[in-house]
Design a protein around this motif. Structure first.
Motif, PDB file in Angstrom:
ATOM      1  N   MET A 162       0.839  -1.197   0.000  1.00  0.00           N
ATOM      2  CA  MET A 162       0.000   0.000   0.000  1.00  0.00           C
ATOM      3  C   MET A 162       0.874   1.247   0.000  1.00  0.00           C
ATOM      4  SD  MET A 162      -3.468  -0.168   0.259  1.00  0.00           S
ATOM      5  CE  MET A 162      -3.973   1.193   1.303  1.00  0.00           C
ATOM      6  N   THR A 163       0.552   2.115  -0.893  1.00  0.00           N
ATOM      7  CA  THR A 163       1.249   3.392  -0.888  1.00  0.00           C
ATOM      8  C   THR A 163       0.348   4.445  -0.270  1.00  0.00           C
ATOM      9  OG1 THR A 163       0.494   3.715  -3.143  1.00  0.00           O
ATOM     10  CG2 THR A 163       2.746   2.954  -2.869  1.00  0.00           C
ATOM     11  N   GLU A 164       0.978   5.340   0.402  1.00  0.00           N
ATOM     12  CA  GLU A 164       0.239   6.443   1.013  1.00  0.00           C
ATOM     13  C   GLU A 164      -0.391   7.295  -0.075  1.00  0.00           C
ATOM     14  OE1 GLU A 164       0.223   7.862   4.441  1.00  0.00           O
ATOM     15  OE2 GLU A 164       0.441   5.730   4.849  1.00  0.00           O
ATOM     16  N   PRO A 165      -1.620   7.697   0.116  1.00  0.00           N
ATOM     17  CA  PRO A 165      -2.196   8.632  -0.861  1.00  0.00           C
ATOM     18  C   PRO A 165      -1.406   9.941  -0.836  1.00  0.00           C
ATOM     19  CG  PRO A 165      -3.632   8.398   1.053  1.00  0.00           C
ATOM     20  CD  PRO A 165      -2.527   7.387   1.201  1.00  0.00           C
ATOM     21  N   ARG A 166      -1.244  10.502  -2.017  1.00  0.00           N
ATOM     22  CA  ARG A 166      -0.485  11.748  -2.103  1.00  0.00           C
ATOM     23  C   ARG A 166      -1.244  12.867  -1.402  1.00  0.00           C
ATOM     24  NH1 ARG A 166      -1.230  14.685  -6.152  1.00  0.00           N
ATOM     25  NH2 ARG A 166      -1.660  12.979  -7.580  1.00  0.00           N
ATOM     26  N   ILE A 167      -0.532  13.552  -0.573  1.00  0.00           N
ATOM     27  CA  ILE A 167      -1.160  14.652   0.157  1.00  0.00           C
ATOM     28  C   ILE A 167      -1.297  15.850  -0.779  1.00  0.00           C
ATOM     29  CG2 ILE A 167      -0.921  16.261   2.077  1.00  0.00           C
ATOM     30  CD1 ILE A 167       0.770  13.998   3.425  1.00  0.00           C
ATOM     31  N   GLU A 168      -2.514  16.295  -0.916  1.00  0.00           N
ATOM     32  CA  GLU A 168      -2.745  17.425  -1.796  1.00  0.00           C
ATOM     33  C   GLU A 168      -3.651  18.415  -1.083  1.00  0.00           C
ATOM     34  OE1 GLU A 168      -3.378  17.028  -6.210  1.00  0.00           O
ATOM     35  OE2 GLU A 168      -5.364  17.663  -5.629  1.00  0.00           O
ATOM     36  N   HIS A 169      -3.203  19.642  -1.070  1.00  0.00           N
ATOM     37  CA  HIS A 169      -3.996  20.674  -0.416  1.00  0.00           C
ATOM     38  C   HIS A 169      -4.633  21.537  -1.489  1.00  0.00           C
ATOM     39  CE1 HIS A 169      -2.280  19.444   3.387  1.00  0.00           C
ATOM     40  NE2 HIS A 169      -1.105  19.453   2.814  1.00  0.00           N
ATOM     41  N   HIS A 170      -5.603  20.957  -2.147  1.00  0.00           N
ATOM     42  CA  HIS A 170      -6.228  21.668  -3.253  1.00  0.00           C
ATOM     43  C   HIS A 170      -7.258  22.655  -2.738  1.00  0.00           C
ATOM     44  CE1 HIS A 170      -8.828  22.210  -6.828  1.00  0.00           C
ATOM     45  NE2 HIS A 170      -7.650  22.300  -7.403  1.00  0.00           N
ATOM     46  N   ARG A 171      -7.204  23.853  -3.300  1.00  0.00           N
ATOM     47  CA  ARG A 171      -8.165  24.884  -2.916  1.00  0.00           C
ATOM     48  C   ARG A 171      -9.118  25.136  -4.087  1.00  0.00           C
ATOM     49  NH1 ARG A 171      -3.153  26.730  -1.457  1.00  0.00           N
ATOM     50  NH2 ARG A 171      -3.028  28.111  -3.249  1.00  0.00           N
ATOM     51  N   PRO A 172     -10.425  25.123  -3.810  1.00  0.00           N
ATOM     52  CA  PRO A 172     -11.402  25.310  -4.901  1.00  0.00           C
ATOM     53  C   PRO A 172     -11.564  26.781  -5.274  1.00  0.00           C
ATOM     54  CG  PRO A 172     -12.554  24.947  -2.842  1.00  0.00           C
ATOM     55  CD  PRO A 172     -11.077  24.864  -2.518  1.00  0.00           C
ATOM     56  N   VAL A 173     -10.479  27.398  -5.699  1.00  0.00           N
ATOM     57  CA  VAL A 173     -10.554  28.816  -6.083  1.00  0.00           C
ATOM     58  C   VAL A 173     -11.279  28.946  -7.416  1.00  0.00           C
ATOM     59  CG1 VAL A 173      -8.442  29.399  -4.831  1.00  0.00           C
ATOM     60  CG2 VAL A 173      -8.305  28.667  -7.220  1.00  0.00           C
ATOM     61  N   GLU A 174     -11.781  30.120  -7.683  1.00  0.00           N
ATOM     62  CA  GLU A 174     -12.433  30.350  -8.971  1.00  0.00           C
ATOM     63  C   GLU A 174     -11.386  30.442 -10.064  1.00  0.00           C
ATOM     64  OE1 GLU A 174     -15.106  33.610  -8.999  1.00  0.00           O
ATOM     65  OE2 GLU A 174     -16.532  32.638  -7.654  1.00  0.00           O
ATOM     66  N   TYR A 175     -11.794  29.998 -11.239  1.00  0.00           N
ATOM     67  CA  TYR A 175     -10.879  30.042 -12.380  1.00  0.00           C
ATOM     68  C   TYR A 175     -10.475  31.484 -12.668  1.00  0.00           C
ATOM     69  CZ  TYR A 175      -8.965  29.125 -16.990  1.00  0.00           C
ATOM     70  OH  TYR A 175      -8.129  29.036 -18.074  1.00  0.00           O
ATOM     71  N   ARG A 176      -9.174  31.691 -12.783  1.00  0.00           N
ATOM     72  CA  ARG A 176      -8.700  33.034 -13.087  1.00  0.00           C
ATOM     73  C   ARG A 176      -7.325  32.919 -13.735  1.00  0.00           C
ATOM     74  NH1 ARG A 176      -6.089  37.591 -10.499  1.00  0.00           N
ATOM     75  NH2 ARG A 176      -5.291  36.236  -8.865  1.00  0.00           N
ATOM     76  N   LEU A 177      -7.162  33.565 -14.869  1.00  0.00           N
ATOM     77  CA  LEU A 177      -5.848  33.598 -15.488  1.00  0.00           C
ATOM     78  C   LEU A 177      -4.964  34.496 -14.646  1.00  0.00           C
ATOM     79  CD1 LEU A 177      -6.635  33.874 -19.293  1.00  0.00           C
ATOM     80  CD2 LEU A 177      -5.515  31.980 -18.132  1.00  0.00           C
ATOM     81  N   ALA A 178      -3.902  33.935 -14.126  1.00  0.00           N
ATOM     82  CA  ALA A 178      -3.053  34.720 -13.241  1.00  0.00           C
ATOM     83  C   ALA A 178      -1.606  34.292 -13.409  1.00  0.00           C
ATOM     84  CB  ALA A 178      -3.484  34.540 -11.789  1.00  0.00           C
ATOM     85  N   ASP A 179      -0.749  35.260 -13.536  1.00  0.00           N
ATOM     86  CA  ASP A 179       0.683  34.994 -13.676  1.00  0.00           C
ATOM     87  C   ASP A 179       1.322  34.969 -12.298  1.00  0.00           C
ATOM     88  OD1 ASP A 179       3.310  34.806 -14.312  1.00  0.00           O
ATOM     89  OD2 ASP A 179       3.372  36.567 -15.608  1.00  0.00           O
ATOM     90  N   HIS A 180       1.840  33.808 -11.926  1.00  0.00           N
ATOM     91  CA  HIS A 180       2.472  33.675 -10.614  1.00  0.00           C
ATOM     92  C   HIS A 180       3.993  33.789 -10.694  1.00  0.00           C
ATOM     93  CE1 HIS A 180      -1.096  32.545  -8.185  1.00  0.00           C
ATOM     94  NE2 HIS A 180      -1.559  32.227  -9.371  1.00  0.00           N
ATOM     95  N   ARG A 181       4.466  34.143 -11.853  1.00  0.00           N
ATOM     96  CA  ARG A 181       5.901  34.410 -12.042  1.00  0.00           C
ATOM     97  C   ARG A 181       6.769  33.197 -11.734  1.00  0.00           C
ATOM     98  NH1 ARG A 181       6.092  39.678 -13.151  1.00  0.00           N
ATOM     99  NH2 ARG A 181       4.246  40.841 -12.569  1.00  0.00           N
ATOM    100  N   LEU A 182       8.040  33.456 -11.587  1.00  0.00           N
ATOM    101  CA  LEU A 182       8.990  32.352 -11.433  1.00  0.00           C
ATOM    102  C   LEU A 182       8.859  31.705 -10.063  1.00  0.00           C
ATOM    103  CD1 LEU A 182      11.368  30.920 -12.878  1.00  0.00           C
ATOM    104  CD2 LEU A 182      12.882  32.500 -11.693  1.00  0.00           C
ATOM    105  N   GLN A 183       8.653  30.387 -10.085  1.00  0.00           N
ATOM    106  CA  GLN A 183       8.568  29.626  -8.841  1.00  0.00           C
ATOM    107  C   GLN A 183       9.881  28.881  -8.644  1.00  0.00           C
ATOM    108  OE1 GLN A 183       5.552  29.534  -6.857  1.00  0.00           O
ATOM    109  NE2 GLN A 183       5.011  31.223  -8.227  1.00  0.00           N
ATOM    110  N   ARG A 184      10.546  29.156  -7.557  1.00  0.00           N
ATOM    111  CA  ARG A 184      11.845  28.524  -7.344  1.00  0.00           C
ATOM    112  C   ARG A 184      11.747  27.313  -6.425  1.00  0.00           C
ATOM    113  NH1 ARG A 184      15.776  31.163  -9.650  1.00  0.00           N
ATOM    114  NH2 ARG A 184      15.548  33.378 -10.123  1.00  0.00           N
ATOM    115  N   ASP A 185      10.838  27.352  -5.499  1.00  0.00           N
ATOM    116  CA  ASP A 185      10.740  26.254  -4.536  1.00  0.00           C
ATOM    117  C   ASP A 185       9.514  25.411  -4.812  1.00  0.00           C
ATOM    118  OD1 ASP A 185      12.994  27.206  -3.132  1.00  0.00           O
ATOM    119  OD2 ASP A 185      11.727  28.724  -2.188  1.00  0.00           O
ATOM    120  N   GLY A 186       9.577  24.183  -4.401  1.00  0.00           N
ATOM    121  CA  GLY A 186       8.410  23.329  -4.463  1.00  0.00           C
ATOM    122  C   GLY A 186       8.211  22.624  -5.790  1.00  0.00           C
TER     123      GLY A 186
END
Ligand SMILES: [Zn+2]
Ligand SMILES: [Zn+2]
Length: 112
Positions: A1-25
């Protein structure tokens, strides 16, 4: 058995948004065959798990499956590349013509 992947999904409204360069994660993993780079991480917009695969060096005439999250180039991609959210969740107010399967967030990931 593998652990289910932990996901912290947020039900935000759809929006085109530039989050720029992501260095971590974000994990950038060149495949062993030298023809793919896989970038995985959590969307800065909704927290959903997103995987983007770049294929490169594919000879012309190759009949492969072109997935919606795959982009192809002959040269190995380097530097900052734009990634779109592909979390697969349904976000409110998502326009019918939207081609992505996420929340509309996009950002850049630096490929080594
Ligand atoms: Zn999402
Ligand atoms: Zn998202």
């Amino acid at each position: 058995m593998t652990e289910p992947r932990i996901e912290h999904h947020r039900p935000v409204e759809y929006r085109l948004a530039d989050h720029r360069l992501q260095r971590d994660g974000f994990t950038v993993a060149p495949a062993a065959d030298g023809r793919r780079i896989e970038v995985t991480g959590s969307c800065p917009g909704c927290g959903g798990h997103t995987t983007v695969v770049w294929e490169y060096g594919i000879p012309s005439g190759h009949k492969g499956f072109l997935g919606r999250s795959k982009a192809r180039s002959i040269d190995r991609p380097v530097g900052a590349r734009t990634v779109y959210c592909d979390c697969g969740h349904v976000h409110a107010n998502r326009p019918a013509e939207a081609w992505d399967q996420g929340c509309g967030a996009y950002w850049q990931v630096e490929l080594p």
